[in-house]
Design a protein around this motif. Sequence first.
Motif, PDB file in Angstrom:
ATOM      1  N   PHE A  63      -9.652  -5.755  -4.650  1.00 35.71           N
ATOM      2  CA  PHE A  63     -10.661  -5.354  -4.346  1.00 35.71           C
ATOM      3  C   PHE A  63     -10.131  -4.512  -2.538  1.00 35.71           C
ATOM      4  O   PHE A  63     -10.773  -3.685  -2.348  1.00 35.71           O
ATOM      5  N   GLN A  64      -8.965  -5.105  -2.060  1.00 37.07           N
ATOM      6  CA  GLN A  64      -8.440  -5.143  -1.404  1.00 37.07           C
ATOM      7  C   GLN A  64      -7.909  -3.923  -1.585  1.00 37.07           C
ATOM      8  O   GLN A  64      -7.844  -2.684  -0.526  1.00 37.07           O
ATOM      9  N   TRP A  65      -6.719  -3.295  -2.687  1.00 34.47           N
ATOM     10  CA  TRP A  65      -6.590  -2.507  -2.987  1.00 34.47           C
ATOM     11  C   TRP A  65      -7.056  -0.356  -2.809  1.00 34.47           C
ATOM     12  O   TRP A  65      -6.716  -0.013  -2.503  1.00 34.47           O
ATOM     13  N   ILE A  66      -8.409  -0.986  -3.470  1.00 35.56           N
ATOM     14  CA  ILE A  66      -9.506  -0.340  -3.702  1.00 35.56           C
ATOM     15  C   ILE A  66      -9.613   0.445  -2.963  1.00 35.56           C
ATOM     16  O   ILE A  66      -9.936   1.451  -2.062  1.00 35.56           O
ATOM     17  N   ALA A  67      -9.812  -0.403  -1.680  1.00 30.53           N
ATOM     18  CA  ALA A  67     -10.620  -0.622   0.153  1.00 30.53           C
ATOM     19  C   ALA A  67      -9.814   1.047   0.989  1.00 30.53           C
ATOM     20  O   ALA A  67     -10.167   1.778   1.601  1.00 30.53           O
ATOM     21  N   GLY A  68      -8.333  -0.024   0.910  1.00 29.39           N
ATOM     22  CA  GLY A  68      -7.527   1.817   1.820  1.00 29.39           C
ATOM     23  C   GLY A  68      -5.728   1.146   0.973  1.00 29.39           C
ATOM     24  O   GLY A  68      -5.021   0.350   1.405  1.00 29.39           O
ATOM     25  N   PRO A  69      -5.356   1.764  -0.336  1.00 33.68           N
ATOM     26  CA  PRO A  69      -3.873   1.429  -0.738  1.00 33.68           C
ATOM     27  C   PRO A  69      -3.074   1.707   0.168  1.00 33.68           C
ATOM     28  O   PRO A  69      -1.764   1.130   0.154  1.00 33.68           O
ATOM     29  N   ALA A  70      -2.686   2.575   1.252  1.00 35.92           N
ATOM     30  CA  ALA A  70      -2.042   2.440   1.787  1.00 35.92           C
ATOM     31  C   ALA A  70      -1.763   1.329   2.870  1.00 35.92           C
ATOM     32  O   ALA A  70      -0.414   0.854   2.995  1.00 35.92           O
ATOM     33  N   GLU A  71      -3.004   1.203   3.701  1.00 34.56           N
ATOM     34  CA  GLU A  71      -2.878   0.302   4.234  1.00 34.56           C
ATOM     35  C   GLU A  71      -2.342  -1.124   3.513  1.00 34.56           C
ATOM     36  O   GLU A  71      -1.859  -2.221   4.499  1.00 34.56           O
ATOM     37  N   PHE A  72      -2.648  -1.911   2.475  1.00 39.97           N
ATOM     38  CA  PHE A  72      -2.703  -2.496   2.018  1.00 39.97           C
ATOM     39  C   PHE A  72      -0.990  -3.100   1.566  1.00 39.97           C
ATOM     40  O   PHE A  72      -0.447  -4.202   1.488  1.00 39.97           O
TER      41      PHE A  72
END
Length: 117
Positions: A63-72
């Motif tokens: 859920f977190q990865w898909i939201a924003g891979p670079a930020e995560f």
Amino acid sequence: MPLQAAEVDKTTAIKTIVGNVKHGEKIFKNICIHCHRTDYETSPVGAPGLRNVLDRHDEAWLFQWIAGPAEFAKKNETAKALTESNPYGLVMPTIPEMADPQNRRDVIEFLKTLKAK
């Protein structure tokens, strides 16, 4: 009406949003399939195959990865290693449609169907 990103606590959203497999499949076929495969094989652009991806990562992580891979990747070592593992130097982009927590949840529900038989 889908929840807006600001309304969802990312640590609990995966538990509170009901996913829609059919909508997740539609998103996958329109967006994700350009880089990812639905089997175990790495794609021609170096993206991992997503069969049994939930055996490698839990739903909250995805859920977190898909939201924003670079930020995560800035705060998660596994995500960082994944962004650095592409043999061509490609990194999964932040996809505008994935800002919507409902869309992320729907894609994860679809990914659950990619189990080995």
